[in-house]
Scaffold this motif. Structure first.
Motif, PDB file in Angstrom:
ATOM      1  N   SER A   7       0.633  -0.947  -0.416  1.00  0.00           N
ATOM      2  CA  SER A   7       0.125  -0.200  -0.078  1.00  0.00           C
ATOM      3  C   SER A   7       0.661   1.139  -0.134  1.00  0.00           C
ATOM      4  O   SER A   7       0.004   2.474  -0.575  1.00  0.00           O
ATOM      5  CB  SER A   7      -0.807   0.194   1.256  1.00  0.00           C
ATOM      6  N   ILE A   8       1.883   1.004   0.949  1.00  0.00           N
ATOM      7  CA  ILE A   8       3.323   1.827   0.732  1.00  0.00           C
ATOM      8  C   ILE A   8       3.522   2.413  -1.033  1.00  0.00           C
ATOM      9  O   ILE A   8       2.908   3.047  -1.661  1.00  0.00           O
ATOM     10  CB  ILE A   8       3.350   2.159   2.152  1.00  0.00           C
ATOM     11  N   LYS A   9       4.272   0.700  -1.664  1.00  0.00           N
ATOM     12  CA  LYS A   9       4.699   1.316  -2.946  1.00  0.00           C
ATOM     13  C   LYS A   9       3.400   1.765  -3.254  1.00  0.00           C
ATOM     14  O   LYS A   9       3.934   2.710  -4.838  1.00  0.00           O
ATOM     15  CB  LYS A   9       4.607  -0.050  -2.988  1.00  0.00           C
ATOM     16  N   GLN A  10       2.317   1.780  -3.866  1.00  0.00           N
ATOM     17  CA  GLN A  10       0.904   1.948  -4.740  1.00  0.00           C
ATOM     18  C   GLN A  10       1.104   3.770  -4.279  1.00  0.00           C
ATOM     19  O   GLN A  10       0.506   4.248  -5.263  1.00  0.00           O
ATOM     20  CB  GLN A  10      -0.355   1.677  -4.476  1.00  0.00           C
ATOM     21  N   ALA A  11       1.175   3.565  -3.140  1.00  0.00           N
ATOM     22  CA  ALA A  11       0.845   5.778  -3.305  1.00  0.00           C
ATOM     23  C   ALA A  11       2.252   6.362  -3.839  1.00  0.00           C
ATOM     24  O   ALA A  11       2.289   7.420  -4.135  1.00  0.00           O
ATOM     25  CB  ALA A  11       1.058   5.870  -1.667  1.00  0.00           C
ATOM     26  N   THR A  30       4.166  12.123  -3.500  1.00  0.00           N
ATOM     27  CA  THR A  30       2.218  11.154  -3.527  1.00  0.00           C
ATOM     28  C   THR A  30       2.325  10.293  -1.714  1.00  0.00           C
ATOM     29  O   THR A  30       1.505   9.942  -1.244  1.00  0.00           O
ATOM     30  CB  THR A  30       1.951  10.826  -4.310  1.00  0.00           C
ATOM     31  N   VAL A  31       3.640  10.362  -1.809  1.00  0.00           N
ATOM     32  CA  VAL A  31       3.609   9.448   0.038  1.00  0.00           C
ATOM     33  C   VAL A  31       2.966  10.529   1.083  1.00  0.00           C
ATOM     34  O   VAL A  31       2.392  10.234   1.135  1.00  0.00           O
ATOM     35  CB  VAL A  31       4.431   8.720   0.000  1.00  0.00           C
ATOM     36  N   LEU A  32       3.951  11.589   0.877  1.00  0.00           N
ATOM     37  CA  LEU A  32       3.586  12.816   2.009  1.00  0.00           C
ATOM     38  C   LEU A  32       2.241  13.238   1.771  1.00  0.00           C
ATOM     39  O   LEU A  32       1.404  13.584   3.364  1.00  0.00           O
ATOM     40  CB  LEU A  32       4.642  13.926   1.614  1.00  0.00           C
ATOM     41  N   GLN A  33       1.747  13.129   0.456  1.00  0.00           N
ATOM     42  CA  GLN A  33       0.261  14.169   0.488  1.00  0.00           C
ATOM     43  C   GLN A  33      -0.806  12.746   1.196  1.00  0.00           C
ATOM     44  O   GLN A  33      -1.669  13.457   1.047  1.00  0.00           O
ATOM     45  CB  GLN A  33       0.409  14.188  -0.651  1.00  0.00           C
ATOM     46  N   LYS A  40       1.678   5.074   7.810  1.00  0.00           N
ATOM     47  CA  LYS A  40       2.086   3.487   7.061  1.00  0.00           C
ATOM     48  C   LYS A  40       2.875   3.113   6.936  1.00  0.00           C
ATOM     49  O   LYS A  40       4.421   2.525   7.089  1.00  0.00           O
ATOM     50  CB  LYS A  40       1.564   3.060   6.262  1.00  0.00           C
ATOM     51  N   LEU A  41       3.843   4.979   6.444  1.00  0.00           N
ATOM     52  CA  LEU A  41       5.575   4.420   6.249  1.00  0.00           C
ATOM     53  C   LEU A  41       5.838   4.672   7.429  1.00  0.00           C
ATOM     54  O   LEU A  41       7.335   4.153   8.569  1.00  0.00           O
ATOM     55  CB  LEU A  41       5.678   5.848   5.100  1.00  0.00           C
ATOM     56  N   ILE A  42       5.879   5.371   8.530  1.00  0.00           N
ATOM     57  CA  ILE A  42       6.877   6.050   8.986  1.00  0.00           C
ATOM     58  C   ILE A  42       7.096   4.924  10.982  1.00  0.00           C
ATOM     59  O   ILE A  42       7.277   4.184  11.134  1.00  0.00           O
ATOM     60  CB  ILE A  42       6.226   7.611  10.201  1.00  0.00           C
ATOM     61  N   ILE A 153      12.461   3.122   0.010  1.00  0.00           N
ATOM     62  CA  ILE A 153      12.196   2.730  -1.252  1.00  0.00           C
ATOM     63  C   ILE A 153      13.949   1.817  -2.151  1.00  0.00           C
ATOM     64  O   ILE A 153      15.239   2.494  -1.453  1.00  0.00           O
ATOM     65  CB  ILE A 153      11.843   3.543  -2.695  1.00  0.00           C
ATOM     66  N   ASP A 154      14.078   0.547  -2.258  1.00  0.00           N
ATOM     67  CA  ASP A 154      15.453   0.572  -2.583  1.00  0.00           C
ATOM     68  C   ASP A 154      15.484  -0.086  -4.441  1.00  0.00           C
ATOM     69  O   ASP A 154      14.052   0.049  -4.517  1.00  0.00           O
ATOM     70  CB  ASP A 154      15.249  -0.874  -2.395  1.00  0.00           C
ATOM     71  N   LEU A 155      16.252   0.028  -5.362  1.00  0.00           N
ATOM     72  CA  LEU A 155      16.315   0.018  -6.803  1.00  0.00           C
ATOM     73  C   LEU A 155      17.439  -0.924  -7.075  1.00  0.00           C
ATOM     74  O   LEU A 155      18.231  -0.873  -6.831  1.00  0.00           O
ATOM     75  CB  LEU A 155      16.486   1.199  -7.031  1.00  0.00           C
ATOM     76  N   PRO A 156      16.788  -2.439  -6.625  1.00  0.00           N
ATOM     77  CA  PRO A 156      17.971  -3.368  -6.273  1.00  0.00           C
ATOM     78  C   PRO A 156      18.650  -3.247  -8.196  1.00  0.00           C
ATOM     79  O   PRO A 156      19.739  -4.151  -8.076  1.00  0.00           O
ATOM     80  CB  PRO A 156      17.124  -4.574  -5.947  1.00  0.00           C
TER      81      PRO A 156
END
Ligand code: PRP
Ligand code: ADE
Length: 176
Positions: A7-11, A30-33, A40-42, A153-156
């Motif tokens: 759900s965080i990723k979707q934001a 868009t996550v912060l907004q 959820k992130l925090i 976020i990781d960009l592996p």
């Protein structure tokens, strides 16, 4: 990835070809907004560290400050700023790192941490890992202990998190 991370990723908004062709930019505004996603992130970070003693959250300029300050508040820990070069007014340590073109530097006040302090190093995103690696070197030079390197976020595919692990760091990311 669990429901929480999903759900965080979707934001997160992905913006193709920004700031230049070929880059897919992960836009966290868009996550912060989104108050539900931001909480959820925090909460994800708080949940991970709340039962450990953490002296300080070291947050990376500039997007890392947003996550780091909320986390430090919730964990009742200090907030330490790792800034781009030329922003900190007192005595600093400096580490240079590679960008795609050229180099950049991050700085830390020498008196921001003490040897033995338990520190979580926080930023929004790990791409090549250059920023987090330089930041981790600053912390280690003081003799503080990095409990974990943490990012939203990781960009592996860019290899940054593996590079950090190769330096003996533990890495936690909420989504990739
Ligand atoms: C972005 C991001 C990380 C870093 C990740 O910051 O917030 O700090 O890049 O890239 P890397 O893993 O390849 O080092 P940026 O330098 O764009 O600064 P900003 O937070 O001020 O936008
Ligand atoms: N920093 C480095 N690479 C990035 C990306 N793809 N999206 C957002 N921030 C970045």
């Amino acid at each position: 990835m669990d429901y929480f991370s999903q759900s965080i990723k979707q934001a997160i908004r992905t913006v193709p070809d920004w700031p230049k062709p070929g880059v897919t930019f992960r836009d966290i505004t868009t996550v912060l907004q989104n108050k539900t996603a931001f909480r959820k992130l925090i909460d994800a970070f708080v949940h991970r560290y709340h039962d450990q003693h953490i002296d300080a959250i070291a947050a990376v300029d500039a997007r890392g400050f947003i996550i780091g300050s909320a986390l430090a508040y919730e964990l009742n820990a200090s907030l330490v700023l790792i800034r781009k070069k030329g922003k900190l007014p007192f005595d600093t340590l400096v580490e240079d790192y590679e960008l795609e073109y050229g180099t950049a530097s991050v700085e830390l006040h020498k008196d921001a941490l003490k040897p033995g302090d338990k520190v979580v190093l926080v930023d929004d995103l790990i791409a090549t890992g250059g920023t987090m690696l330089a930041a981790s070197r600053l912390i280690r030079r003081i003799g503080a202990e990095i409990v974990e390197v943490a990012a939203m976020i990781d960009l592996p595919d860019l290899g940054g998190s593996d590079k950090l692990r190769a330096e003996g760091l533990t890495v936690y990311t909420v989504c990739s």
